[in-house]
Structure formats: C-alpha cells, structure tokens
Write a protein that holds these residues in place. Structure first.
Motif, PDB file in Angstrom:
ATOM      1  N   THR A  26      28.221  19.572  92.446  1.00  0.00           N
ATOM      2  CA  THR A  26      26.862  19.601  91.898  1.00  0.00           C
ATOM      3  C   THR A  26      26.825  19.035  90.484  1.00  0.00           C
ATOM      4  OG1 THR A  26      26.289  21.528  93.239  1.00  0.00           O
ATOM      5  CG2 THR A  26      24.909  21.096  91.319  1.00  0.00           C
ATOM      6  N   SER A  27      27.863  19.316  89.699  1.00  0.00           N
ATOM      7  CA  SER A  27      27.892  18.799  88.328  1.00  0.00           C
ATOM      8  C   SER A  27      27.903  17.274  88.312  1.00  0.00           C
ATOM      9  CB  SER A  27      29.108  19.339  87.577  1.00  0.00           C
ATOM     10  OG  SER A  27      30.318  18.689  87.952  1.00  0.00           O
ATOM     11  N   LEU A  28      28.376  16.649  89.382  1.00  0.00           N
ATOM     12  CA  LEU A  28      28.363  15.191  89.508  1.00  0.00           C
ATOM     13  C   LEU A  28      27.023  14.692  90.046  1.00  0.00           C
ATOM     14  CD1 LEU A  28      31.918  14.804  91.072  1.00  0.00           C
ATOM     15  CD2 LEU A  28      31.255  14.063  88.774  1.00  0.00           C
ATOM     16  N   LEU A  29      26.564  15.298  91.132  1.00  0.00           N
ATOM     17  CA  LEU A  29      25.338  14.824  91.781  1.00  0.00           C
ATOM     18  C   LEU A  29      24.117  14.981  90.890  1.00  0.00           C
ATOM     19  CD1 LEU A  29      25.880  16.186  95.404  1.00  0.00           C
ATOM     20  CD2 LEU A  29      26.059  13.807  94.641  1.00  0.00           C
ATOM     21  N   GLU A  30      24.067  16.060  90.112  1.00  0.00           N
ATOM     22  CA  GLU A  30      22.885  16.326  89.291  1.00  0.00           C
ATOM     23  C   GLU A  30      22.712  15.337  88.151  1.00  0.00           C
ATOM     24  OE1 GLU A  30      23.107  20.403  88.086  1.00  0.00           O
ATOM     25  OE2 GLU A  30      22.095  21.116  89.922  1.00  0.00           O
ATOM     26  N   GLN A  31      23.711  14.501  87.907  1.00  0.00           N
ATOM     27  CA  GLN A  31      23.573  13.495  86.849  1.00  0.00           C
ATOM     28  C   GLN A  31      22.724  12.305  87.294  1.00  0.00           C
ATOM     29  OE1 GLN A  31      27.261  12.616  84.543  1.00  0.00           O
ATOM     30  NE2 GLN A  31      28.233  14.155  85.846  1.00  0.00           N
ATOM     31  N   ASP A  32      22.506  12.189  88.624  1.00  0.00           N
ATOM     32  CA  ASP A  32      21.694  11.080  89.152  1.00  0.00           C
ATOM     33  C   ASP A  32      22.191   9.727  88.661  1.00  0.00           C
ATOM     34  OD1 ASP A  32      19.941  12.695  90.655  1.00  0.00           O
ATOM     35  OD2 ASP A  32      18.781  13.157  88.867  1.00  0.00           O
ATOM     36  N   TYR A  33      23.481   9.550  88.680  1.00  0.00           N
ATOM     37  CA  TYR A  33      24.059   8.274  88.256  1.00  0.00           C
ATOM     38  C   TYR A  33      24.100   7.353  89.471  1.00  0.00           C
ATOM     39  CZ  TYR A  33      27.196   5.018  85.864  1.00  0.00           C
ATOM     40  OH  TYR A  33      27.750   3.900  85.267  1.00  0.00           O
ATOM     41  N   PRO A  34      23.448   6.199  89.412  1.00  0.00           N
ATOM     42  CA  PRO A  34      23.258   5.391  90.632  1.00  0.00           C
ATOM     43  C   PRO A  34      24.505   4.684  91.146  1.00  0.00           C
ATOM     44  CG  PRO A  34      22.372   4.256  88.712  1.00  0.00           C
ATOM     45  CD  PRO A  34      22.769   5.627  88.240  1.00  0.00           C
ATOM     46  N   ALA A  35      25.534   4.503  90.301  1.00  0.00           N
ATOM     47  CA  ALA A  35      26.719   3.738  90.714  1.00  0.00           C
ATOM     48  C   ALA A  35      27.921   4.657  90.877  1.00  0.00           C
ATOM     49  CB  ALA A  35      27.013   2.646  89.693  1.00  0.00           C
ATOM     50  N   LEU A  36      27.683   5.839  91.463  1.00  0.00           N
ATOM     51  CA  LEU A  36      28.728   6.851  91.590  1.00  0.00           C
ATOM     52  C   LEU A  36      29.207   6.986  93.030  1.00  0.00           C
ATOM     53  CD1 LEU A  36      30.395   9.347  90.608  1.00  0.00           C
ATOM     54  CD2 LEU A  36      28.316  10.710  91.040  1.00  0.00           C
ATOM     55  N   ASP A  37      30.522   7.027  93.193  1.00  0.00           N
ATOM     56  CA  ASP A  37      31.145   7.404  94.459  1.00  0.00           C
ATOM     57  C   ASP A  37      31.917   8.695  94.230  1.00  0.00           C
ATOM     58  OD1 ASP A  37      30.229   5.177  95.826  1.00  0.00           O
ATOM     59  OD2 ASP A  37      32.056   4.012  95.459  1.00  0.00           O
ATOM     60  N   ILE A  38      31.689   9.697  95.064  1.00  0.00           N
ATOM     61  CA  ILE A  38      32.438  10.949  95.005  1.00  0.00           C
ATOM     62  C   ILE A  38      33.336  10.999  96.225  1.00  0.00           C
ATOM     63  CG2 ILE A  38      32.321  13.466  94.958  1.00  0.00           C
ATOM     64  CD1 ILE A  38      29.472  13.185  93.824  1.00  0.00           C
ATOM     65  N   LEU A  39      34.630  11.100  95.989  1.00  0.00           N
ATOM     66  CA  LEU A  39      35.605  11.115  97.075  1.00  0.00           C
ATOM     67  C   LEU A  39      36.440  12.395  96.970  1.00  0.00           C
ATOM     68  CD1 LEU A  39      37.107   9.878  99.436  1.00  0.00           C
ATOM     69  CD2 LEU A  39      38.383   8.440  97.834  1.00  0.00           C
ATOM     70  N   VAL A  40      36.202  13.331  97.868  1.00  0.00           N
ATOM     71  CA  VAL A  40      36.940  14.594  97.882  1.00  0.00           C
ATOM     72  C   VAL A  40      38.162  14.427  98.779  1.00  0.00           C
ATOM     73  CG1 VAL A  40      36.878  17.056  98.373  1.00  0.00           C
ATOM     74  CG2 VAL A  40      34.807  15.905  97.520  1.00  0.00           C
ATOM     75  N   MET A  41      39.336  14.641  98.183  1.00  0.00           N
ATOM     76  CA  MET A  41      40.591  14.577  98.934  1.00  0.00           C
ATOM     77  C   MET A  41      41.081  16.011  99.103  1.00  0.00           C
ATOM     78  SD  MET A  41      40.863  11.371  99.500  1.00  0.00           S
ATOM     79  CE  MET A  41      42.509  11.368 100.217  1.00  0.00           C
ATOM     80  N   ASP A  42      40.755  16.596 100.245  1.00  0.00           N
ATOM     81  CA  ASP A  42      41.100  17.984 100.522  1.00  0.00           C
ATOM     82  C   ASP A  42      42.421  18.050 101.268  1.00  0.00           C
ATOM     83  OD1 ASP A  42      40.255  20.913 100.679  1.00  0.00           O
ATOM     84  OD2 ASP A  42      40.598  20.426 102.791  1.00  0.00           O
ATOM     85  N   GLY A  43      43.277  18.982 100.848  1.00  0.00           N
ATOM     86  CA  GLY A  43      44.617  19.054 101.424  1.00  0.00           C
ATOM     87  C   GLY A  43      44.726  19.890 102.680  1.00  0.00           C
ATOM     88  N   GLY A  44      43.632  20.001 103.441  1.00  0.00           N
ATOM     89  CA  GLY A  44      43.663  20.804 104.657  1.00  0.00           C
ATOM     90  C   GLY A  44      43.362  22.259 104.382  1.00  0.00           C
ATOM     91  N   SER A  45      42.312  22.516 103.620  1.00  0.00           N
ATOM     92  CA  SER A  45      41.968  23.878 103.217  1.00  0.00           C
ATOM     93  C   SER A  45      41.734  24.786 104.423  1.00  0.00           C
ATOM     94  CB  SER A  45      40.709  23.863 102.348  1.00  0.00           C
ATOM     95  OG  SER A  45      40.958  23.281 101.092  1.00  0.00           O
ATOM     96  N   THR A  46      42.123  26.048 104.257  1.00  0.00           N
ATOM     97  CA  THR A  46      41.909  27.034 105.313  1.00  0.00           C
ATOM     98  C   THR A  46      40.799  28.019 104.955  1.00  0.00           C
ATOM     99  OG1 THR A  46      43.664  28.418 104.333  1.00  0.00           O
ATOM    100  CG2 THR A  46      44.304  26.902 106.099  1.00  0.00           C
ATOM    101  N   ASP A  47      40.171  27.837 103.797  1.00  0.00           N
ATOM    102  CA  ASP A  47      39.020  28.675 103.446  1.00  0.00           C
ATOM    103  C   ASP A  47      37.747  27.958 103.902  1.00  0.00           C
ATOM    104  OD1 ASP A  47      38.765  26.618 101.625  1.00  0.00           O
ATOM    105  OD2 ASP A  47      38.780  27.885  99.846  1.00  0.00           O
ATOM    106  N   ASP A  48      36.634  28.173 103.236  1.00  0.00           N
ATOM    107  CA  ASP A  48      35.371  27.576 103.679  1.00  0.00           C
ATOM    108  C   ASP A  48      35.066  26.245 103.007  1.00  0.00           C
ATOM    109  OD1 ASP A  48      34.910  28.542 101.138  1.00  0.00           O
ATOM    110  OD2 ASP A  48      32.971  29.468 101.611  1.00  0.00           O
ATOM    111  N   THR A  49      36.080  25.628 102.392  1.00  0.00           N
ATOM    112  CA  THR A  49      35.843  24.369 101.676  1.00  0.00           C
ATOM    113  C   THR A  49      35.218  23.304 102.572  1.00  0.00           C
ATOM    114  OG1 THR A  49      37.638  24.741 100.091  1.00  0.00           O
ATOM    115  CG2 THR A  49      36.957  22.469 100.445  1.00  0.00           C
ATOM    116  N   VAL A  50      35.788  23.082 103.758  1.00  0.00           N
ATOM    117  CA  VAL A  50      35.302  22.010 104.629  1.00  0.00           C
ATOM    118  C   VAL A  50      33.858  22.255 105.052  1.00  0.00           C
ATOM    119  CG1 VAL A  50      35.624  20.895 106.874  1.00  0.00           C
ATOM    120  CG2 VAL A  50      37.604  21.358 105.420  1.00  0.00           C
TER     121      VAL A  50
END
Length: 324
Positions: A26-50
């Motif tokens: 949210t801290s990234l998306l709320e900036q409304d920056y038009p040239a932004l790519d957000i890439l989440v590299m998750d290591g296979g989380s077993t909680d509710d991350t996915v």
C-alpha cells in the motif's frame, strides 16, 4: 518540455510476512506513481501472504516459489526488472513522503546520476516510535567508497539505482545472508557510480526482536567485517568497535557487570583490532597505538583520550588491589 517520470521497479522479497505485506504494498500503490512496477518475490510462504497478494490483481506482479533466501529472491527479482531504476523494499518495511516522486525529482535535476540515497527512519514493530536512520553523506565531491568503509550507514529502503549500474557492479552477492546491501553499495561506489542525495525521509525500517538484524547482530557484523576485508583489505575502527562492544557485552558485561567497563571495552577493542587487521601490518600497528573507542558506542564521537585510558587503568588496578 514535457516531464517524464523515470521507470522504477520495486522488488519486494517476502517470506511469511502476511501481517506486514499490505502496509508495504500500500505504501507503494498510494503514491500513484505512473511508471512503477511492483514485483513481489515470495519464497513459498505458508501463512496468508499469497491470499493477500491475490487481492491486488494486476496492480502488482508476484511469484511464490521456494528460493535460497533473501539475497536470492532479490537477485531473481532484479533479473526480471525492466531497464530503468530499481530498488528493493523488504516485506515489513514501507516507503513514505512520496518516495518515488522524490527520487524522480533528484534524477531530473541530476540526469547523469546512477545511485540516489535518501534518508529514512527506524520504527517499532507496530510502525510507531520513528527515529532517524543514520545516513552517510554522498555527492559528486564526496569519496563515497571512503564513507562506506568508515561507517557505511545508509537506510537500505531509501536507495535507488539504475539497473545498468547494478549490472556494472556485479549484482547482488547471493551468498551473503545479512549485508548484501552494504556489499552492493560498496561495489557501486568502487565501480565509480555517480551518487546523489535525496534529503527527504523516504522509508520506514521496522526494527523488532525477530528481525535478522536485531536477532543476529554479531553474525551480521562478522559478515560486514569479511566484506570490508574483501573490498578494502582491512576493517574500519567503527566496525571493530561494533564487534568488540558486542563481544564485551556477551562475554563479559552480562556476567561480571560494568565495573571498569571502559578499560575492558578498550582491551576488547584492541584485541579485535589485532585479530581483524593483522593482514595489514602497518595499518594494524598504527591502529593499535592510535585508535580508541567512543565512550557511548560506535556512532558517538566522544572518543576516549590517552588521559582517559591512563586514569581508567590506574583505577582498575587500584580497585583490584583493594579487593584483594
């Protein structure tokens, strides 16, 4: 002339951080920056991350698969990033104060810059109690490599760099567990990359007991010392004291108390200095005679004088005789 925003890719390495990751994204998306790519590299989380990641739809890109740790996740993310500017934001940290826009403004003023270093702050687990994150000075007239050797303090979430500079410096060292950031900043400086400062607090770094940095401080410092030896052939007084103070407290202070602690801390410092810098005889000998500790810790400039050392030694010897 039409103003164009620089393309920025933010890689978010993640593993079982579901309780924080919404704040991070949210801290990234709320900036409304038009040239932004957000890439989440998750290591296979077993909680509710996915499950949480799925809710963002096409506003982010995410991958969840086993990796070999944080450095590996970051490296894989950067390999997927488009050309332009990149950084990583750990899944329990945040950006603030329109960070992306602030970096864009610095680059607009300095088109040749390759690394932008902003200010940041520490915060508690709940995001409260902000306090400044120490940051070294950078700029065209500053020896950034020298600054990295002397202290190297920078707020990792507040550093942005061109992907071309990252490639030139050799990329993330996947073998490092703790100080992959310090190692990368040092190599960027040694590669001659152009640094510029962003005088805005643009990130919040959570600090709590179960973070790697807080829970394994001595291991982190040992890795930093190894990186310093690799790149500079020696270890700086700041990091020698950080290691020696940690050893003193663990091996001595916790068991024997703080009686004559200045003397014992200084002795630990000299022993660690010799241990870490013996490969460079002239530097080692000079430091044995000239370097002392700061009374309040590595970041404070209240260094012990020769008079302080002599008075402390006399008091310690006298106290020992009285006790006998």
């Amino acid at each position: 002339m039409e103003k164009t925003e620089i393309p920025i890719t933010v890689v978010v390495p993640s593993y079982n951080q579901g309780r924080f990751i919404d704040d991070t994204i949210t801290s990234l998306l709320e900036q409304d920056y038009p040239a932004l790519d957000i890439l989440v590299m998750d290591g296979g989380s077993t909680d509710d991350t996915v499950e949480r990641l799925k809710r963002y739809g096409d506003r982010i890109t995410w991958i969840s698969e086993r990796d070999f740790g944080q450095s590996d996740a970051i490296a894989k993310g950067f390999a997927r990033a488009r050309e332009g500017w990149i950084t990583w934001l750990n899944s329990d940290d945040v950006q603030c104060n329109r960070a992306l826009w602030a970096v864009n403004e610095v680059v607009a003023r300095n088109p040749e810059v390759e690394v932008v270093v902003g200010n940041g702050h520490y915060m508690d687990e709940d995001g409260n109690n902000p306090r400044p994150y120490p940051t070294i000075p950078v700029g065209p007239t500053i020896d950034v490599a020298g600054q990295m050797f002397e202290k190297g303090y920078v707020a990792q979430p507040s550093i942005f760099f061109r992907k071309s500079a990252y490639t030139k410096a050799g990329g993330i060292n996947r073998a490092l567990k703790f100080c992959m950031d310090y190692d990368l900043w040092t190599r960027l400086a040694l590669a001659g990359c152009r640094f510029a400062a962003c005088d805005v607090d643009i990130s919040g770094n959570r600090w709590y007991a179960t973070t790697k940095s807080a829970g394994q401080t001595l291991e982190l410092l040992a890795e930093v010392a190894a990186v310093q030896v690799k790149h500079f052939g020696r270890v700086s007084p700041y990091f020698v004291q950080a290691i020696s103070d940690n050893l003193y407290q663990t091996l001595h202070g916790d068991h024997y108390g703080d009686t004559h602690h200045m003397v014992y801390r200084l002795l630990y410092f000299k022993a660690v200095w010799l241990w870490l810098n013996i490969r460079r005889p002239s530097y080692c000998l000079r430091g044995l005679f000239r370097e002392t500790i700061a009374k309040s810790g590595p970041l404070v400039g209240d260094r012990l004088t020769i008079g302080d050392c002599w008075r402390g030694l006399r008091k310690a010897i006298g106290g020992t005789k009285v006790a006998a």
